[in-house]
Motif scaffolding. Structure first.
Motif, short mmCIF file in Angstrom:
data_model
loop_
_atom_site.label_atom_id
_atom_site.label_comp_id
_atom_site.label_asym_id
_atom_site.label_seq_id
_atom_site.Cartn_x
_atom_site.Cartn_y
_atom_site.Cartn_z
N VAL A 1 0.84 -1.20 0.00
CA VAL A 1 0.00 0.00 0.00
C VAL A 1 0.87 1.25 0.00
CG1 VAL A 1 -1.63 1.34 1.37
CG2 VAL A 1 -2.00 -1.09 1.06
N SER A 2 1.90 1.29 0.84
CA SER A 2 2.81 2.43 0.87
C SER A 2 3.54 2.59 -0.46
CB SER A 2 3.83 2.26 2.01
OG SER A 2 3.19 2.16 3.26
N LEU A 3 3.95 1.48 -1.06
CA LEU A 3 4.65 1.53 -2.35
C LEU A 3 3.75 2.09 -3.44
CD1 LEU A 3 7.22 0.77 -3.95
CD2 LEU A 3 6.18 -1.47 -4.34
N LEU A 4 2.49 1.69 -3.46
CA LEU A 4 1.56 2.18 -4.47
C LEU A 4 1.27 3.66 -4.28
CD1 LEU A 4 -0.93 -0.82 -4.49
CD2 LEU A 4 0.61 -0.18 -6.34
N LEU A 5 1.14 4.08 -3.03
CA LEU A 5 0.87 5.49 -2.77
C LEU A 5 2.06 6.36 -3.16
CD1 LEU A 5 -0.95 5.18 0.67
CD2 LEU A 5 -1.97 5.63 -1.56
N GLU A 6 3.27 5.85 -2.97
CA GLU A 6 4.46 6.59 -3.40
C GLU A 6 4.57 6.67 -4.91
OE1 GLU A 6 7.63 4.53 -1.57
OE2 GLU A 6 7.21 5.27 0.45
N SER A 7 3.90 5.76 -5.61
CA SER A 7 3.94 5.76 -7.07
C SER A 7 2.92 6.71 -7.68
CB SER A 7 3.71 4.34 -7.61
OG SER A 7 4.73 3.48 -7.15
N GLY A 8 2.16 7.40 -6.84
CA GLY A 8 1.24 8.40 -7.35
C GLY A 8 -0.17 7.94 -7.58
N VAL A 9 -0.60 6.84 -6.98
CA VAL A 9 -1.96 6.35 -7.16
C VAL A 9 -2.93 7.24 -6.40
CG1 VAL A 9 -1.88 4.79 -5.18
CG2 VAL A 9 -3.41 4.27 -7.08
N ASP A 10 -4.13 7.36 -6.91
CA ASP A 10 -5.16 8.15 -6.24
C ASP A 10 -5.63 7.39 -5.01
OD1 ASP A 10 -7.19 9.82 -5.49
OD2 ASP A 10 -8.51 9.37 -7.20
N ILE A 11 -5.51 8.03 -3.84
CA ILE A 11 -5.83 7.35 -2.59
C ILE A 11 -7.32 7.09 -2.46
CG2 ILE A 11 -6.13 9.45 -1.22
CD1 ILE A 11 -4.69 8.07 1.05
N ASN A 12 -8.15 7.85 -3.17
CA ASN A 12 -9.60 7.69 -3.11
C ASN A 12 -10.16 7.04 -4.36
OD1 ASN A 12 -9.99 9.01 -0.53
ND2 ASN A 12 -9.52 10.93 -1.56
N MET A 13 -9.36 6.24 -5.06
CA MET A 13 -9.82 5.55 -6.25
C MET A 13 -10.96 4.58 -5.90
SD MET A 13 -7.63 3.08 -8.80
CE MET A 13 -6.51 4.40 -9.25
N ARG A 14 -11.99 4.54 -6.74
CA ARG A 14 -13.17 3.71 -6.49
C ARG A 14 -13.23 2.53 -7.46
NH1 ARG A 14 -17.96 6.39 -4.20
NH2 ARG A 14 -17.43 8.44 -3.38
N ASN A 15 -13.88 1.47 -7.03
CA ASN A 15 -14.18 0.36 -7.93
C ASN A 15 -15.61 0.50 -8.44
OD1 ASN A 15 -15.73 -0.35 -5.73
ND2 ASN A 15 -14.58 -2.17 -5.21
N TYR A 16 -16.17 -0.54 -9.03
CA TYR A 16 -17.49 -0.42 -9.65
C TYR A 16 -18.58 -0.18 -8.62
CZ TYR A 16 -19.25 -4.96 -8.13
OH TYR A 16 -19.72 -6.01 -7.37
N ARG A 17 -18.33 -0.55 -7.35
CA ARG A 17 -19.32 -0.32 -6.30
C ARG A 17 -19.14 1.03 -5.61
NH1 ARG A 17 -20.73 -5.10 -2.25
NH2 ARG A 17 -21.98 -3.31 -1.57
N GLY A 18 -18.11 1.74 -5.99
CA GLY A 18 -17.81 3.00 -5.33
C GLY A 18 -16.99 2.85 -4.07
N GLN A 19 -16.44 1.68 -3.84
CA GLN A 19 -15.65 1.44 -2.65
C GLN A 19 -14.20 1.87 -2.88
OE1 GLN A 19 -16.11 -2.70 -1.58
NE2 GLN A 19 -18.07 -2.34 -0.60
#
Length: 507
Positions: free
Chosen positions: A67-85
């Motif tokens: 999770v820390s590695l992905l966040l350091e790579s610039g991923v949107d922390i509030n990204m949603r899936n098809y259910r909005g989760q």
């Protein structure tokens, strides 16, 4: 040709994205690092259909390092899936408090709701009885003050003198209804999570909130039900006793005309007959929840400002943290003055349940050295604010547009090509026409039909033995554009190309 190049790139990103999803789900940190180093934009990949990203999978499985590695790579922390989760909802649902702590320190949005049932991360944590996650989700609403428990227990609405405490905002968050008017307290009471029920009540959850008829769900208990109705359906005696002690009514009727006792009888909860029959006047005083952790807000603020991870190990320094003995001290406990690093202080407030032996107010954390009750943490004078690093990427992964750094593919060589290939980044790509130019696909053309060089740019010599006719060939994008605009030139160019493909000679 440009279209097929785009399709090829998207297929390649899909394969690499699926590998990253598998690494995030399985906790393979080395594989995830290798993939993100190759292409940081893979952090924004989402699976087909359910649209779960690697961040969703790693949060659901509790792999906080990924999770820390992905966040350091610039991923949107509030990204949603098809259910909005979001990833925050996944971590709260599965009780992974370490992942939840990282997301809360980065100010993840706790108000995002599920598209299908309107539930937030707080609803999901209460549904599964993750009391520690409930406390972490409310970190920004519980102030680090000595009389916090008195304010929460009295439920006073006049908190204007305390700048850090907004009681109305806390009550609004904790009593937020999902679909059908169901609150987090309803969910915890229905599933018999005693600790979660007690914590929610201590933090200001109302026992008088009722469900509503929304016409979309099947409510077997009935609209207009309180948390006690749901606890009676769940059949946990302790939940019923706590709710009654906090003022829940035994005679309140829902839309079906049922009181909590009738609900218990309809669900054959015979063990609740005595509890739900007589309203006990003298209730024993209930101790505060062991998950309140008053100093949590103060350490969260310091961690957000100065960072919570310090890679500067000081094994020979006398000013190291007494808990981990590795990093330097950055915070001190008010009262006893013992110093810790930020990471250990966070873990101290997040993992240890509040003990009654702590010499301090209710909700304080016992110091591991002197057992003094810690109410708040203060930043040490030498602690510097964190310099925010720029994320490695902020681009989406709808289609991979080419970058200025072009990879070397030995199989994708042409006899003549430009040494420095430049592309124009267009963000975001709206269609195939707006995409930047791609390198010509892996098809070995003769130099006389090259499509990648200009008249003024020197060409890289080819190792192949070209005939004089081919050596004199020069081509440019401008010529190709002019030829495509003229039908006769375009026809002659295509004829020459067909002749070259069939006979192998173009001169």
């Amino acid at each position: 040709m440009k279209f097929f190049s785009i399709i090829g790139n998207s297929f390649g990103c899909s394969a690499s994205g699926e590998r990253l999803v598998s690494a995030a789900r399985d906790g393979d940190i080395q594989e995830a690092k290798a993939l993100l180093e190759y292409n940081p934009r893979l952090a924004r990949y989402s699976t087909f259909g359910v649209r779960n990203s690697p961040l969703h999978y790693s949060a659901a499985q509790g792999h906080h390092e990924i999770v820390s590695l992905l966040l350091e790579s610039g991923v949107d922390i509030n990204m949603r899936n098809y259910r909005g989760q979001t990833a925050l909802m996944q971590a709260g649902q599965h009780g992974h408090w370490e992942v939840l702590l990282i997301l809360m320190l980065l100010k993840a949005n706790i108000h995002r709701a599920d598209y299908l049932n309107g539930g937030t991360a707080l609803h999901l944590a209460a549904l599964n009885g993750h009391s520690r996650c409930i406390r972490l989700l409310l970190a920004d609403y519980i102030p680090s003050i000595a009389d916090c428990w008195d304010i929460l227990s009295k439920g006073s609405r006049d908190n204007g003198s305390i700048s850090e405490f907004d009681g109305s905002a806390l009550r609004e968050v904790i009593n937020r209804p999902a679909e059908g008017g169901i609150t987090a307290l309803h969910m915890a009471a229905l599933n018999g999570h005693v600790e979660s029920v007690q914590l929610l009540l201590d933090l200001g959850a109302s026992v008088y909130e009722v469900t509503v008829e929304d016409g979309t769900t099947i409510d077997l208990i009935g609209a207009g039900s309180t948390a006690l109705h749901y606890a009676a359906c769940g059949g946990n005696p302790q939940c019923c006793q706590i709710l009654i002690a906090r003022g829940a009514s035994l005679t309140a009727e829902n839309g079906k005309g049922w009181n909590p006792l009738m609900v218990a009888r309809s669900w054959h909860r015979n063990e609740l007959e005595v509890i739900l029959t007589i309203q006990q006047e003298n209730q024993s005083q209930i101790c505060p929840s062991p998950y309140i952790s008053i100093p949590f807000m103060s350490i969260v603020k310091i961690a957000r400002e100065c960072g919570w991870r310090n890679n500067d190990t000081l094994p020979t320094c006398d000013d190291t943290c007494v808990v981990c003995l590795e990093t330097k001290c950055t915070v001190a406990a008010e009262g006893c003055g013992h110093e810790f690093c930020t990471r250990c202080a966070l873990y101290l407030c997040s993992t240890i349940c509040i003990s009654t032996v702590a010499q301090g107010p209710a909700g304080s954390v016992a110091c591991p050295l002197c057992r003094h009750g810690i109410v708040s943490f203060v930043k040490l004078p030498g602690t510097k604010p964190l310099v925010k690093a720029i994320a490695r990427t902020s681009l989406s992964l709808s289609f991979c547009t080419c970058t200025g750094e072009e990879p070397d593919f030995p199989s994708m060589t042409t006899p003549l090509r430009k040494p420095d290939f430049q592309c124009i980044k267009i963000f975001p790509p709206s269609s195939f026409r707006s995409l930047s130019c791609q390198k010509f696909p892996s098809m070995n053309f003769n130099g006389s039909r090259c499509m990648g060089a200009s008249d003024t740019t020197p060409l890289v010599p080819c190792t192949l033995d070209l005939n004089p006719c081919k050596r004199e060939a020069r081509c440019s994008r401008s010529r190709i554009r002019r030829s495509t605009s003229n039908p006769e030139r375009r026809k002659s160019w295509l004829s020459a190309l067909n002749q070259y493909v069939t006979t192998g000679t173009g001169c």
